[in-house]
Design a protein around this motif. Sequence first.
Motif, PDB file in Angstrom:
ATOM      1  N   THR A  31       0.853  -1.391   0.031  1.00  0.00           N
ATOM      2  CA  THR A  31       0.125   0.105   0.036  1.00  0.00           C
ATOM      3  C   THR A  31       0.852   1.318   0.003  1.00  0.00           C
ATOM      4  O   THR A  31       1.815   1.263   0.724  1.00  0.00           O
ATOM      5  N   TYR A  33       0.575   5.692  -0.478  1.00  0.00           N
ATOM      6  CA  TYR A  33      -0.274   7.009   0.019  1.00  0.00           C
ATOM      7  C   TYR A  33       0.185   8.320  -0.492  1.00  0.00           C
ATOM      8  O   TYR A  33       1.303   8.326  -0.818  1.00  0.00           O
ATOM      9  N   SER A  48      -4.732   6.527  -1.702  1.00  0.00           N
ATOM     10  CA  SER A  48      -4.343   5.145  -1.382  1.00  0.00           C
ATOM     11  C   SER A  48      -4.370   4.043  -2.557  1.00  0.00           C
ATOM     12  O   SER A  48      -5.307   4.160  -3.023  1.00  0.00           O
ATOM     13  N   ILE A  55      -7.521   2.837  -4.165  1.00  0.00           N
ATOM     14  CA  ILE A  55      -8.695   2.328  -3.141  1.00  0.00           C
ATOM     15  C   ILE A  55      -9.144   3.469  -2.129  1.00  0.00           C
ATOM     16  O   ILE A  55     -10.102   3.344  -1.350  1.00  0.00           O
ATOM     17  N   SER A  94       2.858   1.251   3.405  1.00  0.00           N
ATOM     18  CA  SER A  94       2.658   0.412   4.491  1.00  0.00           C
ATOM     19  C   SER A  94       2.105  -0.856   4.315  1.00  0.00           C
ATOM     20  O   SER A  94       1.858  -1.093   3.008  1.00  0.00           O
ATOM     21  N   GLN A  95       2.040  -1.664   5.296  1.00  0.00           N
ATOM     22  CA  GLN A  95       1.739  -3.092   5.064  1.00  0.00           C
ATOM     23  C   GLN A  95       0.768  -3.808   6.177  1.00  0.00           C
ATOM     24  O   GLN A  95       0.863  -3.174   7.250  1.00  0.00           O
ATOM     25  N   LEU A  96      -0.542  -3.904   5.693  1.00  0.00           N
ATOM     26  CA  LEU A  96      -1.389  -4.287   6.494  1.00  0.00           C
ATOM     27  C   LEU A  96      -2.021  -3.692   7.612  1.00  0.00           C
ATOM     28  O   LEU A  96      -2.901  -3.091   7.429  1.00  0.00           O
ATOM     29  N   LEU A  97      -1.293  -3.514   8.715  1.00  0.00           N
ATOM     30  CA  LEU A  97      -1.645  -2.904   9.820  1.00  0.00           C
ATOM     31  C   LEU A  97      -1.709  -1.554   9.767  1.00  0.00           C
ATOM     32  O   LEU A  97      -1.847  -0.993  10.847  1.00  0.00           O
ATOM     33  N   GLY A  98      -1.323  -0.820   8.942  1.00  0.00           N
ATOM     34  CA  GLY A  98      -1.350   0.704   8.913  1.00  0.00           C
ATOM     35  C   GLY A  98      -0.334   1.484   9.048  1.00  0.00           C
ATOM     36  O   GLY A  98      -0.263   2.664   9.064  1.00  0.00           O
ATOM     37  N   THR A  99       0.842   0.810   9.765  1.00  0.00           N
ATOM     38  CA  THR A  99       2.012   1.560  10.094  1.00  0.00           C
ATOM     39  C   THR A  99       2.629   2.162   8.647  1.00  0.00           C
ATOM     40  O   THR A  99       3.203   1.382   7.689  1.00  0.00           O
ATOM     41  N   ALA A 100       2.804   3.440   8.817  1.00  0.00           N
ATOM     42  CA  ALA A 100       3.418   4.127   7.549  1.00  0.00           C
ATOM     43  C   ALA A 100       4.749   4.542   7.747  1.00  0.00           C
ATOM     44  O   ALA A 100       5.115   5.221   8.625  1.00  0.00           O
ATOM     45  N   PHE A 102       7.326   7.117   5.882  1.00  0.00           N
ATOM     46  CA  PHE A 102       7.166   8.309   5.209  1.00  0.00           C
ATOM     47  C   PHE A 102       8.374   8.636   4.192  1.00  0.00           C
ATOM     48  O   PHE A 102       9.432   8.308   4.652  1.00  0.00           O
TER      49      PHE A 102
ATOM     50  N   SER B  30      -6.361  -0.923  14.788  1.00  0.00           N
ATOM     51  CA  SER B  30      -4.976  -0.688  15.184  1.00  0.00           C
ATOM     52  C   SER B  30      -4.934   0.944  15.291  1.00  0.00           C
ATOM     53  O   SER B  30      -5.748   1.883  14.811  1.00  0.00           O
ATOM     54  N   HIS B  32      -1.764   3.687  15.661  1.00  0.00           N
ATOM     55  CA  HIS B  32      -0.206   3.935  15.316  1.00  0.00           C
ATOM     56  C   HIS B  32       0.212   5.478  15.633  1.00  0.00           C
ATOM     57  O   HIS B  32      -0.621   6.281  15.202  1.00  0.00           O
ATOM     58  N   TYR B  34       3.063   8.581  15.515  1.00  0.00           N
ATOM     59  CA  TYR B  34       4.198   9.062  14.953  1.00  0.00           C
ATOM     60  C   TYR B  34       4.565  10.510  15.685  1.00  0.00           C
ATOM     61  O   TYR B  34       3.875  11.288  16.243  1.00  0.00           O
ATOM     62  N   ILE B  47       2.963   0.735  17.253  1.00  0.00           N
ATOM     63  CA  ILE B  47       1.517   0.676  16.699  1.00  0.00           C
ATOM     64  C   ILE B  47       0.922  -0.454  17.728  1.00  0.00           C
ATOM     65  O   ILE B  47       1.514  -1.138  18.413  1.00  0.00           O
ATOM     66  N   THR B  94      -8.135  -4.613   8.697  1.00  0.00           N
ATOM     67  CA  THR B  94      -6.672  -5.006   8.399  1.00  0.00           C
ATOM     68  C   THR B  94      -6.357  -4.554   7.060  1.00  0.00           C
ATOM     69  O   THR B  94      -5.148  -4.314   6.713  1.00  0.00           O
ATOM     70  N   ALA B  96      -4.652  -1.592   5.374  1.00  0.00           N
ATOM     71  CA  ALA B  96      -3.976  -0.566   5.761  1.00  0.00           C
ATOM     72  C   ALA B  96      -4.430   0.465   4.814  1.00  0.00           C
ATOM     73  O   ALA B  96      -4.116   2.036   5.323  1.00  0.00           O
ATOM     74  N   SER B  99      -6.055   3.967   6.571  1.00  0.00           N
ATOM     75  CA  SER B  99      -5.492   4.697   7.620  1.00  0.00           C
ATOM     76  C   SER B  99      -5.558   6.194   7.451  1.00  0.00           C
ATOM     77  O   SER B  99      -5.591   6.637   6.323  1.00  0.00           O
TER      78      SER B  99
END
Lengths: 111, 111
Positions: A31, A33, A48, A55, A94-100, A102, B30, B32, B34, B47, B94, B96, B99
């Motif tokens: 993903t 953004y 995104s 999406i 990011s991957q899956l759980l939203g941790t971005a 930058f 979730s 997260h 920053y 996260i 799930t 991402a 977000s």
Amino acid sequence: DTAVSQTPKYLVTQMGNDKSIKCEQNLGHDTMYWYKQDSKKFLKIMFSYNNKELIINETVPNRFSPKSPDKAHLNLHINSLELGDSAVYFCASSQLLGTAFFGQGTRLTVV
Amino acid sequence: QQPVQSPQAVILREGEDAVINCSSSKALYSVHWYRQKHGEAPVFLMILLKGGEQKGHEKISASFNEKKQQSSLYLTASQLSYSGTYFCGTAGGTNAGKSTFGDGTTLTVKP
């Protein structure tokens, strides 16, 4: 190695011009953004992409068009630039759980 | 819909504690956190997944209460290096790609 890199870092251009900002990530994330951060520091999501598919498309003027040739790249093209487009644009991935993660940001100044 | 952060700004003396809150009107998967220093890109801190867990990073910890759809960031014995703008990001599932970020809390730590 830079995880998320975007170019250019600074962009100064005149009203009415068309410009592009490029973004690449080497993290293998699905993903990507584009965010716009204005002078008040608000971080607003613009687009995104997940595996090259759009999406999220927030309320953004259609002068802004993202393009994702592959899942490691997400470029932003802006037509007919306006003064109000001046801001810092961040690419992230990011991957899956939203941790971005930058990129360093592109400071766009429209004069 | 983006999460709401409070307070908008905090000024501390070195060694003091602070709490930053983040709440959402929708169910969260979730949260997260920053930190963004002036002129730099946001940097991921931690996260938290649903389950009410707490996590720590240096002297910074966070909790997540998914029933209340809230998360709090705790900064203890603050250091000058903690100054910056703190953003919470939330993902409703799930995926991402969904977000979104709060408007940020500016933390200033003075000697």
